[in-house]
Write a protein that holds these residues in place. Structure first.
Motif, PDB file in Angstrom:
ATOM      1  N   GLN A   1       0.641  -1.314  -0.086  1.00 33.65           N
ATOM      2  CA  GLN A   1      -0.132  -0.025   0.137  1.00 33.65           C
ATOM      3  C   GLN A   1       0.782   1.228   0.013  1.00 33.65           C
ATOM      4  O   GLN A   1       0.676   2.418  -0.549  1.00 33.65           O
ATOM      5  N   CYS A   2       2.140   1.186   0.655  1.00 33.52           N
ATOM      6  CA  CYS A   2       3.005   2.522   0.575  1.00 33.52           C
ATOM      7  C   CYS A   2       3.329   2.587  -0.724  1.00 33.52           C
ATOM      8  O   CYS A   2       3.549   3.849  -1.277  1.00 33.52           O
ATOM      9  N   LYS A   3       3.782   1.361  -1.481  1.00 33.76           N
ATOM     10  CA  LYS A   3       4.332   1.590  -2.515  1.00 33.76           C
ATOM     11  C   LYS A   3       3.162   2.353  -3.555  1.00 33.76           C
ATOM     12  O   LYS A   3       3.338   3.354  -4.425  1.00 33.76           O
ATOM     13  N   GLU A   4       2.064   1.820  -3.656  1.00 32.72           N
ATOM     14  CA  GLU A   4       1.010   1.974  -4.465  1.00 32.72           C
ATOM     15  C   GLU A   4       0.588   3.541  -4.156  1.00 32.72           C
ATOM     16  O   GLU A   4       0.565   4.139  -5.329  1.00 32.72           O
ATOM     17  N   ALA A   5       0.632   4.048  -3.074  1.00 30.57           N
ATOM     18  CA  ALA A   5       0.311   5.307  -2.607  1.00 30.57           C
ATOM     19  C   ALA A   5       1.346   6.511  -3.146  1.00 30.57           C
ATOM     20  O   ALA A   5       1.106   7.330  -3.709  1.00 30.57           O
ATOM     21  N   THR A   6       2.456   5.966  -3.018  1.00 27.47           N
ATOM     22  CA  THR A   6       3.716   6.738  -3.442  1.00 27.47           C
ATOM     23  C   THR A   6       3.643   6.950  -4.942  1.00 27.47           C
ATOM     24  O   THR A   6       3.814   8.066  -5.175  1.00 27.47           O
ATOM     25  N   GLU A   7       3.458   5.759  -5.682  1.00 23.58           N
ATOM     26  CA  GLU A   7       3.384   5.951  -7.129  1.00 23.58           C
ATOM     27  C   GLU A   7       2.316   6.807  -7.512  1.00 23.58           C
ATOM     28  O   GLU A   7       2.070   7.803  -8.327  1.00 23.58           O
ATOM     29  N   ALA A   8       1.023   6.965  -6.856  1.00 25.02           N
ATOM     30  CA  ALA A   8       0.046   7.530  -7.328  1.00 25.02           C
ATOM     31  C   ALA A   8      -0.044   8.817  -7.055  1.00 25.02           C
ATOM     32  O   ALA A   8      -0.654   9.501  -7.805  1.00 25.02           O
ATOM     33  N   PHE A   9       0.937   9.416  -6.315  1.00 25.00           N
ATOM     34  CA  PHE A   9       1.264  10.828  -6.067  1.00 25.00           C
ATOM     35  C   PHE A   9       2.617  11.227  -6.642  1.00 25.00           C
ATOM     36  O   PHE A   9       3.036  12.450  -6.372  1.00 25.00           O
ATOM     37  N   GLY A  10       3.129  10.472  -7.531  1.00 26.09           N
ATOM     38  CA  GLY A  10       4.407  10.742  -8.656  1.00 26.09           C
ATOM     39  C   GLY A  10       5.781  10.828  -7.626  1.00 26.09           C
ATOM     40  O   GLY A  10       6.525  11.543  -8.059  1.00 26.09           O
ATOM     41  N   GLY A  11       5.622   9.782  -6.929  1.00 23.35           N
ATOM     42  CA  GLY A  11       7.022   9.675  -6.143  1.00 23.35           C
ATOM     43  C   GLY A  11       7.133  10.375  -4.726  1.00 23.35           C
ATOM     44  O   GLY A  11       6.241  11.151  -4.311  1.00 23.35           O
ATOM     45  N   GLU A  12       8.132   9.970  -4.178  1.00 22.89           N
ATOM     46  CA  GLU A  12       8.339  10.291  -2.721  1.00 22.89           C
ATOM     47  C   GLU A  12       8.494  11.651  -2.430  1.00 22.89           C
ATOM     48  O   GLU A  12       7.822  12.174  -1.380  1.00 22.89           O
ATOM     49  N   GLU A  13       9.201  12.730  -3.084  1.00 21.18           N
ATOM     50  CA  GLU A  13       9.315  13.856  -2.613  1.00 21.18           C
ATOM     51  C   GLU A  13       7.989  14.609  -2.870  1.00 21.18           C
ATOM     52  O   GLU A  13       7.821  15.553  -2.008  1.00 21.18           O
ATOM     53  N   LYS A  14       7.149  14.474  -3.936  1.00 28.50           N
ATOM     54  CA  LYS A  14       5.642  14.979  -3.845  1.00 28.50           C
ATOM     55  C   LYS A  14       5.109  14.767  -2.703  1.00 28.50           C
ATOM     56  O   LYS A  14       4.310  15.443  -2.151  1.00 28.50           O
ATOM     57  N   VAL A  15       5.149  13.249  -2.244  1.00 29.34           N
ATOM     58  CA  VAL A  15       4.315  13.042  -1.172  1.00 29.34           C
ATOM     59  C   VAL A  15       4.702  13.740   0.053  1.00 29.34           C
ATOM     60  O   VAL A  15       3.874  14.244   0.881  1.00 29.34           O
ATOM     61  N   ILE A  16       6.077  13.993   0.199  1.00 27.58           N
ATOM     62  CA  ILE A  16       6.404  14.612   1.460  1.00 27.58           C
ATOM     63  C   ILE A  16       5.994  15.876   1.399  1.00 27.58           C
ATOM     64  O   ILE A  16       5.802  16.185   2.651  1.00 27.58           O
ATOM     65  N   SER A  17       6.092  16.492   0.265  1.00 22.44           N
ATOM     66  CA  SER A  17       5.822  18.015   0.455  1.00 22.44           C
ATOM     67  C   SER A  17       4.286  18.004   0.730  1.00 22.44           C
ATOM     68  O   SER A  17       4.031  19.322   1.175  1.00 22.44           O
ATOM     69  N   LYS A  18       3.735  17.145   0.521  1.00 23.86           N
ATOM     70  CA  LYS A  18       2.066  17.129   0.876  1.00 23.86           C
ATOM     71  C   LYS A  18       1.999  17.023   2.021  1.00 23.86           C
ATOM     72  O   LYS A  18       1.269  17.980   2.937  1.00 23.86           O
ATOM     73  N   ILE A  19       2.390  15.895   2.636  1.00 23.39           N
ATOM     74  CA  ILE A  19       2.164  15.385   3.875  1.00 23.39           C
ATOM     75  C   ILE A  19       3.015  15.434   5.087  1.00 23.39           C
ATOM     76  O   ILE A  19       3.025  14.843   6.277  1.00 23.39           O
TER      77      ILE A  19
END
Ligand SMILES: Nc1ncnc2c1ncn2[C@@H]1O[C@H](COP(=O)(O)OP(=O)(O)O)[C@@H](O)[C@H]1O
Ligand SMILES: O=C(CO)[C@@H](O)[C@H](O)COP(=O)(O)O
Length: 490
Positions: free
Chosen positions: A103-121
């Motif tokens: 699920q972590c992989k799936e969610a990270t891919e859905a938002f275009g990679g880890e940096e994008k995820v981190i700047s969001k959440i």
């Protein structure tokens, strides 16, 4: 005299502290909890077990005290799911449960990679965090998922049982991995992307915000009147508040079962490398960076219990002092259960490296303590790259050992202060209750006093620098081998 009760809803147990309106410790209570491991790397607890423990503590407290306000501190990230009757649908999935890698992989891919995820959440999607657990339920327990009306974290469930109010404080919300650090609210995009109704998320409150009165039936049973309840905070943030951390740069190193290093910041800048966490603090508009080691004092406990079962802590400390800085060449990697900071590697495992026929069992003990200290130093160095670290305070069971506190101070090259009251999140929870009762934040923070300052041993900094570098290189060399081992064991 007004009295406050702080309760920490921990993983291994509950702790309750009664304090006076001047912060004096009046009484303490505890209650042990079991953790269920239904499958390897899973970890669950029954919310009713927390409630039974809190109820027992309240009954005991009521024999001696009349409480005005109750505050909470709680294990972070652990998912409680409630149905339309506000009953838990299934056991809570805990912060240390590792089932959500897909699920972590799936969610990270859905938002275009880890940096994008981190700047969001503010953080990457990590196995321990709450949102990947919700996604896991959706994908693996559809029937349970459909029944979800609200989700809560452990201390919030207890606040609900006491008051009927459903909510969460900001410090815990920021650890769910679905809270937007820019808007300071749930991230709509995440819920839309995964087709999950955002209404399952509770209302948000400040950690010292009053959530209501204790239910009348409970007040009658306990013989209390007008007892109020505040939201409380995440355990690490509450523990830091309980040792007076309130200004930018003030820091805590905690050597408990797990190990953490935490520094307060006003910068609204998450760590884009994802190595250290970035969460909201229990004081509104303050934030902290934190590194988390999964097996700190736990590693030393393991060595003590397996190989020195009849030694007490005083003897262990004596033995450690019979070895020397650098443990005569032995390096220990404290990754008994994988590691979060800095490696985020569930496959990493414990290692004793460099043993020669000249070594003694005391070197093994000292190397264990030094290896854990190097792990804490990893978090310290990463935080130092992000923000200034000014004032370090040391807490946790391991900090009772002065040799250990000295090794940490020498590695950090800065003094570490020992607070007079070191009671984990429970004292901070009681302080949050005092603030909720109308006391000024600055006055409550003045309750915190220090009993000792441990200075670094500057003669040993060079040797620790050399061993620390070797320690870091050792993991790099072994990373592939850890993967091989994990594959063989699967
Ligand atoms: N004198 C000591 N020297 C070294 N380690 C100690 C000492 N006393 C306690 N500990 C360690 O501290 C741990 C408990 O720390 P604590 O902060 O209470 O843990 P928890 O994270 O479980 O709440 C014990 O399991 C033990 O490993
Ligand atoms: O996951 C984290 C922090 O990110 C843990 O620190 C939990 O919050 C630990 O809870 P306890 O071990 O204190 O119960």
């Amino acid at each position: 005299m007004r009295k406050y009760l702080g309760i920490d809803v921990g993983t291994t147990g509950l702790k309750g502290l009664v304090i006076s309106e001047e912060g004096e410790l009046l009484d303490s209570y505890s209650y042990s909890l079991e953790m269920k491991v239904p499958k390897p790397a899973w970890a669950e607890q029954e919310p009713e077990d927390w409630w039974n423990g809190v109820y027992e503590i309240l009954k005991k407290v009521s024999r001696t005290h009349r409480i005005d306000v109750i505050g909470f501190s709680g294990q972070m990230h652990s998912l409680v799911v409630l149905d339309e009757n506000n009953k838990p649908i299934r056991p809570a999935i805990l912060w240390c449960d590792q089932r959500t890698t897909p699920q972590c992989k799936e969610a990270t891919e859905a938002f275009g990679g880890e940096e994008k995820v981190i700047s969001k959440i503010g953080n990457p999607f990590l196995e321990g965090f709450t949102f990947p657990k919700i996604l896991w339920l959706k994908e693996n327990e559809g029937e349970n998922f459909k029944k979800i009306k609200k989700i809560l974290l452990p201390k919030d469930y207890i606040v609900f049982k006491l008051t009927g109010s459903i909510g969460m404080d900001y410090s815990d919300a920021s650890g769910t991995a679905c809270f937007n650090v820019k808007t300071n609210y749930w991230d709509e995009d995440i819920f839309e992307t995964f087709g999950i109704n955002m209404d399952i998320m509770p209302e948000l409150y400040p950690s010292y915000g009053i959530r209501g009165e204790l239910k009348e039936s409970l007040q009658n049973e306990l013989g209390w009147r007008n007892t109020k309840v505040v939201s409380g905070g995440a355990d690490n943030a509450s523990a830091a508040f309980g040792i007076g951390i309130s200004k930018v740069g003030e820091s805590m190193v905690s050597i408990g079962t797990s190990g953490t290093v935490l520094t307060l910041t006003e910068k609204k800048v998450p760590d884009l490398s994802g190595k250290i966490h970035y969460f909201n603090y229990v004081i509104q508009d303050k934030y902290y960076y934190m590194g988390v080691m999964l097996s700190a004092a736990h590693s030393l406990n393991w060595v003590k219990n397996r190989f020195f079962p009849s030694s007490d802590w005083a003897e262990i400390e004596k033995r450690i002092n019979q070895s020397v800085p650098g443990s005569n060449g032995i390096i220990f990697l404290p990754y008994l259960n994988g590691e979060r900071t800095p490696h985020r590697d569930p496959n990493a495992r414990g290692v004793f490296f460099g043993i020669s026929s000249l070594n003694t069992e005391n070197d093994i003990l000292r190397a264990t303590m030094e290896g854990i200290s190097f792990g804490l130093r990893d978090s310290f160095e990463l935080i130092k790259e992000k923000t200034e670290i000014k004032d370090m305070r040391i807490v946790g069971g391991g900090a009772k050992n002065k040799t250990w506190a000295k090794i940490v101070a020498t590695n950090f090259k800065m003094p570490v202060k020992m607070p007079e009251i070191d009671e984990g999140g429970a004292y901070g929870a009681a302080m949050l209750a005092a603030v909720g009762d109308g006391q000024q934040l600055e006055d409550v923070l003045k309750w915190v006093k220090f009993k000792e300052v441990i200075e670094p041993d500057y003669q040993d900094t060079k040797i620790y620098d050399d061993y620390y570098e070797a320690y870091r290189n050792l993991y790099k060399s072994l990373k592939r081998n850890f993967e091989d081992l994990a594959r063989i064991q699967r």
